[in-house]
Design a protein around this motif. Structure first.
Motif, PDB file in Angstrom:
ATOM      1  N   PHE A  20      28.670  31.811  36.088  1.00 63.51           N
ATOM      2  CA  PHE A  20      29.543  32.720  36.838  1.00 63.51           C
ATOM      3  C   PHE A  20      29.775  33.942  35.944  1.00 63.51           C
ATOM      4  O   PHE A  20      30.780  34.019  35.226  1.00 63.51           O
ATOM      5  CB  PHE A  20      30.869  32.055  37.189  1.00 63.51           C
ATOM      6  CG  PHE A  20      30.788  31.022  38.271  1.00 63.51           C
ATOM      7  CD1 PHE A  20      30.604  31.387  39.591  1.00 63.51           C
ATOM      8  CD2 PHE A  20      30.902  29.672  37.971  1.00 63.51           C
ATOM      9  CE1 PHE A  20      30.534  30.432  40.604  1.00 63.51           C
ATOM     10  CE2 PHE A  20      30.836  28.713  38.958  1.00 63.51           C
ATOM     11  CZ  PHE A  20      30.652  29.084  40.276  1.00 63.51           C
ATOM     12  N   PRO A  21      28.903  34.919  35.984  1.00 61.91           N
ATOM     13  CA  PRO A  21      28.966  36.015  35.008  1.00 61.91           C
ATOM     14  C   PRO A  21      30.024  37.069  35.285  1.00 61.91           C
ATOM     15  O   PRO A  21      30.297  37.901  34.422  1.00 61.91           O
ATOM     16  CB  PRO A  21      27.563  36.629  35.101  1.00 61.91           C
ATOM     17  CG  PRO A  21      27.120  36.338  36.497  1.00 61.91           C
ATOM     18  CD  PRO A  21      27.708  35.007  36.848  1.00 61.91           C
ATOM     19  N   LEU A  22      30.623  37.061  36.483  1.00 56.27           N
ATOM     20  CA  LEU A  22      31.584  38.108  36.830  1.00 56.27           C
ATOM     21  C   LEU A  22      33.028  37.604  36.819  1.00 56.27           C
ATOM     22  O   LEU A  22      33.934  38.267  37.320  1.00 56.27           O
ATOM     23  CB  LEU A  22      31.245  38.699  38.210  1.00 56.27           C
ATOM     24  CG  LEU A  22      29.872  39.383  38.286  1.00 56.27           C
ATOM     25  CD1 LEU A  22      29.589  39.866  39.693  1.00 56.27           C
ATOM     26  CD2 LEU A  22      29.778  40.531  37.296  1.00 56.27           C
ATOM     27  N   VAL A  23      33.227  36.451  36.223  1.00 49.14           N
ATOM     28  CA  VAL A  23      34.575  35.903  36.088  1.00 49.14           C
ATOM     29  C   VAL A  23      35.386  36.766  35.126  1.00 49.14           C
ATOM     30  O   VAL A  23      34.851  37.295  34.150  1.00 49.14           O
ATOM     31  CB  VAL A  23      34.497  34.448  35.567  1.00 49.14           C
ATOM     32  CG1 VAL A  23      35.863  33.935  35.127  1.00 49.14           C
ATOM     33  CG2 VAL A  23      33.929  33.535  36.632  1.00 49.14           C
ATOM     34  N   ASP A  24      36.680  36.882  35.396  1.00 46.72           N
ATOM     35  CA  ASP A  24      37.553  37.595  34.472  1.00 46.72           C
ATOM     36  C   ASP A  24      38.893  36.869  34.367  1.00 46.72           C
ATOM     37  O   ASP A  24      39.099  35.803  34.977  1.00 46.72           O
ATOM     38  CB  ASP A  24      37.745  39.052  34.896  1.00 46.72           C
ATOM     39  CG  ASP A  24      38.330  39.200  36.301  1.00 46.72           C
ATOM     40  OD1 ASP A  24      38.995  38.255  36.788  1.00 46.72           O
ATOM     41  OD2 ASP A  24      38.142  40.264  36.925  1.00 46.72           O
ATOM     42  N   LYS A  25      39.777  37.427  33.585  1.00 47.21           N
ATOM     43  CA  LYS A  25      41.080  36.800  33.325  1.00 47.21           C
ATOM     44  C   LYS A  25      41.864  36.585  34.610  1.00 47.21           C
ATOM     45  O   LYS A  25      42.516  35.541  34.797  1.00 47.21           O
ATOM     46  CB  LYS A  25      41.871  37.673  32.351  1.00 47.21           C
ATOM     47  CG  LYS A  25      43.260  37.164  32.034  1.00 47.21           C
ATOM     48  CD  LYS A  25      44.005  38.136  31.105  1.00 47.21           C
ATOM     49  CE  LYS A  25      45.420  37.676  30.816  1.00 47.21           C
ATOM     50  NZ  LYS A  25      46.149  38.648  29.973  1.00 47.21           N
ATOM     51  N   GLU A  26      41.820  37.550  35.511  1.00 52.05           N
ATOM     52  CA  GLU A  26      42.572  37.440  36.765  1.00 52.05           C
ATOM     53  C   GLU A  26      42.127  36.233  37.575  1.00 52.05           C
ATOM     54  O   GLU A  26      42.949  35.561  38.217  1.00 52.05           O
ATOM     55  CB  GLU A  26      42.411  38.717  37.590  1.00 52.05           C
ATOM     56  CG  GLU A  26      43.223  38.705  38.887  1.00 52.05           C
ATOM     57  CD  GLU A  26      42.897  39.877  39.801  1.00 52.05           C
ATOM     58  OE1 GLU A  26      43.296  39.823  40.976  1.00 52.05           O
ATOM     59  OE2 GLU A  26      42.234  40.832  39.343  1.00 52.05           O
ATOM     60  N   ALA A  27      40.824  35.947  37.553  1.00 56.88           N
ATOM     61  CA  ALA A  27      40.310  34.800  38.300  1.00 56.88           C
ATOM     62  C   ALA A  27      40.903  33.494  37.783  1.00 56.88           C
ATOM     63  O   ALA A  27      41.335  32.635  38.565  1.00 56.88           O
ATOM     64  CB  ALA A  27      38.790  34.759  38.209  1.00 56.88           C
ATOM     65  N   LEU A  28      40.930  33.337  36.467  1.00 56.88           N
ATOM     66  CA  LEU A  28      41.505  32.124  35.887  1.00 56.88           C
ATOM     67  C   LEU A  28      42.992  32.022  36.199  1.00 56.88           C
ATOM     68  O   LEU A  28      43.500  30.931  36.513  1.00 56.88           O
ATOM     69  CB  LEU A  28      41.281  32.112  34.374  1.00 56.88           C
ATOM     70  CG  LEU A  28      39.832  32.173  33.890  1.00 56.88           C
ATOM     71  CD1 LEU A  28      39.781  32.033  32.369  1.00 56.88           C
ATOM     72  CD2 LEU A  28      38.980  31.098  34.538  1.00 56.88           C
ATOM     73  N   GLU A  29      43.686  33.137  36.126  1.00 56.66           N
ATOM     74  CA  GLU A  29      45.121  33.125  36.400  1.00 56.66           C
ATOM     75  C   GLU A  29      45.401  32.749  37.848  1.00 56.66           C
ATOM     76  O   GLU A  29      46.353  31.999  38.129  1.00 56.66           O
ATOM     77  CB  GLU A  29      45.721  34.490  36.072  1.00 56.66           C
ATOM     78  CG  GLU A  29      45.754  34.792  34.580  1.00 56.66           C
ATOM     79  CD  GLU A  29      46.248  36.195  34.278  1.00 56.66           C
ATOM     80  OE1 GLU A  29      46.264  37.030  35.218  1.00 56.66           O
ATOM     81  OE2 GLU A  29      46.618  36.464  33.126  1.00 56.66           O
ATOM     82  N   GLN A  30      44.582  33.239  38.786  1.00 63.13           N
ATOM     83  CA  GLN A  30      44.793  32.885  40.192  1.00 63.13           C
ATOM     84  C   GLN A  30      44.590  31.387  40.400  1.00 63.13           C
ATOM     85  O   GLN A  30      45.362  30.732  41.108  1.00 63.13           O
ATOM     86  CB  GLN A  30      43.855  33.667  41.111  1.00 63.13           C
ATOM     87  CG  GLN A  30      44.146  33.378  42.590  1.00 63.13           C
ATOM     88  CD  GLN A  30      43.121  33.948  43.545  1.00 63.13           C
ATOM     89  OE1 GLN A  30      42.167  34.619  43.145  1.00 63.13           O
ATOM     90  NE2 GLN A  30      43.295  33.681  44.834  1.00 63.13           N
ATOM     91  N   LEU A  31      43.551  30.837  39.782  1.00 60.88           N
ATOM     92  CA  LEU A  31      43.265  29.413  39.938  1.00 60.88           C
ATOM     93  C   LEU A  31      44.389  28.559  39.364  1.00 60.88           C
ATOM     94  O   LEU A  31      44.832  27.587  39.987  1.00 60.88           O
ATOM     95  CB  LEU A  31      41.937  29.085  39.255  1.00 60.88           C
ATOM     96  CG  LEU A  31      41.469  27.626  39.354  1.00 60.88           C
ATOM     97  CD1 LEU A  31      41.259  27.214  40.808  1.00 60.88           C
ATOM     98  CD2 LEU A  31      40.190  27.429  38.552  1.00 60.88           C
TER      99      LEU A  31
END
Length: 261
Positions: free
Chosen positions: A111-122
């Motif tokens: 998943f090369p376009l993951v960022d900090k916001e994605a982890l925080e949402q999850l």
């Protein structure tokens, strides 16, 4: 903030299989704009979130290709022999065996376009949902079990399903969250729609990776363009963002200082 009763969150980077479709190890792909290995980018995001509770799931043949500067302080989980040939479920169960009571945030390396916001949402969604597993679903409605949070109870269910021959993590997600055949994920607790679809973009083939590189390149150009605009504004105003409110003599003085410096 986590509840006092919440178990500490661990994270697991799944380093991927044989990468036969990519024809080169995906975890070593160079990600723009820094051109660090893809595993280093995703691992850095996880480590920022879970600190010394960050792990990597990998095969022994991958270890020699890892750079120590990216993996300092990160522990390894090697697939157990009994789960070595069942795909990503082997990595999940091996981590579960190592830390039986842990809740794992699992992220696949491709998943090369993951960022900090994605982890925080999850993470926030998991705290609110209180489900045994929490995962994103993509634009086609399919769950992403390798970008998800798995509790120890969920991993016990996966273990039982694997023993029964059902090795796909997606099957266990649907089972645990009560998703029926033909039913969409919308409205089912534990299924999360990502704020940005790009987070779930996979890179499994050279063409898919080239598209990712192009997208990251466009993003880099946008950042550079903004930086150039900011620098131009700075030169014009001597450091003030509100150029219309700056007297002309201050602007000229600011330009002289910038040029001289």
């Amino acid at each position: 903030m986590p509840d006092a009763t919440d178990p500490p969150l661990y994270s697991l980077l799944l380093m991927g299989g044989l990468s036969t479709r990519m024809r080169t190890p995906k975890f070593l792909l160079q990600r723009p704009p820094t051109h660090c290995p893809l595993y280093a980018h995703n691992l850095g995001l996880l480590r920022d979130l879970t600190g010394d509770r960050t792990y990597m799931s990998l095969r022994s043949t991958q270890s020699p290709f890892l750079d120590l500067k990216y993996i300092d302080g990160v522990d390894y989980v090697y697939d157990k022999p009994e789960w070595r040939d069942i795909g990503p479920a082997g990595g999940l169960l091996s981590a579960h065996q190592k830390m039986p009571d842990a809740t794992w945030l699992v992220l696949a390396v491709d998943f090369p376009l993951v960022d900090k916001e994605a982890l925080e949402q999850l993470v926030e969604a998991h705290k609110n949902a209180k489900t045994p597993v929490t995962c994103f679903y993509n634009h086609e409605g399919f769950e992403e079990p390798l970008f998800a949070i798995w509790t120890s109870d969920a991993l016990e269910t996966l273990k039982a399903n694997v023993a029964d021959g059902k090795t796909g993590p997606a099957f266990t997600v649907r089972h645990l969250l009560g998703r029926k055949k033909g039913q969409g994920p919308t409205g089912i607790p534990g299924y999360i729609q990502p704020n940005h679809k790009k987070w779930l973009r996979n890179a499994n083939t050279p063409d898919e990776w080239n598209n990712v590189v192009k997208e990251l390149g466009r993003a880099e150009m946008t950042v550079e363009r903004q930086a150039n605009q900011d620098q131009t504004l700075f030169l014009r105003t001597g450091g003030s963002k509100h150029k219309d409110s700056v007297p002309q003599e201050d602007v000229e003085e600011g330009l002289e200082r910038a040029i001289a410096g």
